[in-house]
Design an enzyme around this catalytic site. Structure first.
Site, PDB file in Angstrom:
ATOM      1  N   GLN A 111      10.633  -2.843 -31.762  1.00 14.49           N
ATOM      2  CA  GLN A 111       9.790  -2.225 -30.807  1.00 14.49           C
ATOM      3  C   GLN A 111       8.273  -2.082 -31.390  1.00 14.49           C
ATOM      4  OE1 GLN A 111      11.306   1.629 -29.273  1.00 14.49           O
ATOM      5  NE2 GLN A 111      12.252   0.161 -27.592  1.00 14.49           N
ATOM      6  N   VAL A 380      -2.926  -4.871  -1.408  1.00 13.88           N
ATOM      7  CA  VAL A 380      -3.390  -6.132  -1.100  1.00 13.88           C
ATOM      8  C   VAL A 380      -2.515  -6.688  -0.197  1.00 13.88           C
ATOM      9  CG1 VAL A 380      -4.652  -6.270  -3.410  1.00 13.88           C
ATOM     10  CG2 VAL A 380      -2.477  -7.092  -2.934  1.00 13.88           C
ATOM     11  N   PHE A 465       0.696 -12.555   3.599  1.00 12.63           N
ATOM     12  CA  PHE A 465      -0.640 -13.113   2.924  1.00 12.63           C
ATOM     13  C   PHE A 465      -0.580 -14.279   1.925  1.00 12.63           C
ATOM     14  CE2 PHE A 465      -5.016 -13.035   1.177  1.00 12.63           C
ATOM     15  CZ  PHE A 465      -5.754 -12.521   2.206  1.00 12.63           C
TER      16      PHE A 465
END
Length: 582
Positions: A111, A380, A465
């Site tokens: 990690q 958005v 969109f």
């Protein structure tokens, strides 16, 4: 006291009360210190990105440092999109990164990630704590940079350092906050005043930098007889029902806002880095006022640039303006704006009950029912169109979103961030089904902390969109890429232990909003809407018209060939078109 406890004390001293994150082994000492401290709480989100979005909204509401955390490489990497939003919104956020033990750094350990390189663009400052002694100095430096520059900073703590005995107390000091105001010179003010006094048709484009200068902007507009166009981000500063306001320009703007900017002799840009150069004039004299000098001339050729705080600038400028008498330019635009608002009100009437429902019906009803100090977050996409066209942010209403970064999935976690520090305030998340699908795992976090966020999900089973963008570019609607298979979001709310309602009929819209407002718990309105609803920009170029025409021809041919998705798409668009033509 260990290093983790020392860092918590520094954060508490500046008013931090909570940290958003997902814990892990490298943060265990840190979360243990929080567990033993009643003055600090760990807000356990299910995904670090949501925690970073929430921290960004918290910082915007409190105007203080907000903190999020991730452990070692993978956990901290999940923070980065939310932190980019904080960077673009210019709010102070501290990210705390757990890291593997120092002895393992540089060995490609499990990690281990080179976080400094990865976060270099998003952070104004970042440092790795290498010893207990330097911990307070690094943390205090990070905090001061975040607050002074309104920026994102990151501090990395190896797990072995976090548990060491605290040291370096001689570095501790109060956090200093700058109160300086950038005031322009008298010569600069005089130059702008001369141009404004000598010009006929002046338009003001007001951005978020006008936050503390609202009354001064309105007063200047009245003296100059200048229409005011505002950005979406500043729509809770300059309101659509204010005198001389003519709306927005840009992709989700309106005709009067567009023409006010494009037909002006002089465009006065105040505190805005409005990004869409194709919606800015080519031949006008442009004056730009901004405290960030790098913004001046960034989008358009500027004739006069002035670095200064908007409030300080207007306090001096307004004294030098000679009031104008001729208001013909202003009056025509205001009249057109009123006609546009009337048309939008008619199109969003609950009498327009065709199904699937028109999305603007929900926003218009919410505008009527929501409290005058409600906070709204918006994602958005198409949801931003309905907010821009049908939500009035007068009174003490606030609007937050990813206005500069433009990321999906910000609306709901931002609402959690607001509600966490404003538990009594009405908070609405206005989201699309695509955006909510990316972050809905943390709805159970909202339930866990009993934050009564109200979520309006526009469910049209499509990335709406993106479909508009695709068709404007001349492509046929690609259902395999745009289509969404959604659950019943209202039933999902119930599975999580709270309530929600699926709305398919216009007669149920107001009742659903009233139920959400009355609920003391999180609540989801699953608004089933027409995917064919089309909202066009205030000005369409020949290229865009040509692209849209090509896409329709392709879709008709595919429909004739038996493509059921294309046929359904065209039928939905025809329904929406005739509704808009009424």
């Amino acid at each position: 006291m260990n290093v983790s406890e020392q860092i918590l004390q520094i954060l508490k001293d500046i008013g931090v009360k909570q940290i958003w994150g997902v814990t892990g082994d490298a943060l265990n000492t840190f979360t243990d210190a929080i567990r033993a401290d009643d003055a600090m709480r760990w807000l356990a989100v299910r995904h670090e990105e949501n925690g970073a979005f929430a921290a960004c909204a918290e910082a915007q509401m409190t105007d203080n440092l907000a903190v999020c955390a991730g452990t070692v490489g993978p956990g901290t990497l999940h923070l980065i999109n939310g932190l980019y939003n904080a960077k673009k919104e210019r709010v102070p956020v501290l990210a705390i990164s757990g890291q593997v033990a120092q002895v393992n750094l540089g060995t490609n350990y499990f990690q281990e990630v080179g976080l400094t390189k990865i976060f270099d663009d998003v952070c104004a400052y970042q440092a790795v704590i290498r010893s207990a002694e330097e911990a307070p100095r690094i943390v205090l430096r990070a905090i001061q940079i975040a607050l002074e520059r309104r920026a994102v900073v990151r501090v990395e703590i190896p797990v072995d350092i976090a548990s060491q005995k605290a040291s370096g107390s001689h570095y501790k000091h109060p956090v200093f906050r700058g109160n300086a105001t950038l005031v322009p010179s008298e010569a600069d003010i005089n130059q702008i005043a001369r141009v404004l006094n000598d010009s006929e048709n002046v338009t003001i484009l007001a951005g978020a930098g006008c936050k503390k200068a609202r009354e001064e902007v309105l007063a200047l507009s009245e003296m100059l007889k200048a229409p005011i166009v505002h950005t979406l981000r500043s729509s809770d500063i300059i309101h659509n029902d204010d005198k001389n306001v003519v709306g927005l320009t840009g992709l989700i703007g309106n005709p009067s806002g567009y023409h006010a900017v494009m037909k002006a002799d002089v465009l006065l840009m105040l505190g805005t880095d409005f990004p869409y150069s194709n919606f800015l004039p080519e031949n006008a004299t442009v004056i730009q006022v901004d405290k960030r000098v790098e913004n001046i001339g960034n989008r358009i050729k500027v004739d006069i640039g002035l670095q200064g705080n908007c409030l300080a600038t207007l306090q001096k400028l307004n004294q030098k303006i000679v009031p104008k008498e001729n208001s013909e330019f202003l009056d025509g635009l205001v009249s057109n704006f009123q006609k546009w608002k009337k048309q939008k009100a008619e199109s969003s009437s609950l009498e327009n009950d065709e199904e699937p429902l028109h999305p603007q019906l929900f926003m218009s009803a919410l505008n009527r029912k929501a409290s005058q100090d409600a906070c709204f977050t918006v994602d958005v996409g198409e949801s931003a169109i309905w907010v821009a066209h049908h939500l009035t942010l007068s009174g003490n209403r606030r609007l937050l979103g990813s206005f500069n970064h433009g990321s999906m999935a910000v609306g709901f976690p931002a609402a959690m961030g607001i509600q966490s520090v404003n538990p009594e305030r009405q908070v609405w998340a206005i989201v699309g089904d695509g955006a909510f699908g990316m972050c809905m795992n943390d709805f159970i976090t909202d339930v866990r902390y009993n934050w009564p966020v109200k979520i309006l999900v526009y469910n049209n089973s499509q990335l709406g969109f993106v479909k508009i963008e695709m068709e404007e570019a001349g492509y046929a609607m690609a259902d395999e890429a745009l289509g969404l298979q959604n659950p019943n979001f209202a039933e999902y709310a119930k599975l999580c232990g709270v309530d929600g309602i699926r709305v398919e009929h216009a007669s149920d819209i107001e009742r659903a909003i009233e139920m959400a407002i009355a609920s003391p718990k999180p609540f989801i309105i699953n608004a089933v809407t027409n995917p064919g609803e089309l909202s066009l920009p205030p000005h369409i170029t020949l290229q865009e018209a040509w692209g849209f025409g090509k896409s329709k021809v392709k879709e008709i041919l595919l429909s004739v060939e038996g493509d059921k998705n294309q046929k359904n798409n065209l039928m939905d668009e025809i329904k929406a078109f005739f509704h808009g033509s009424k």
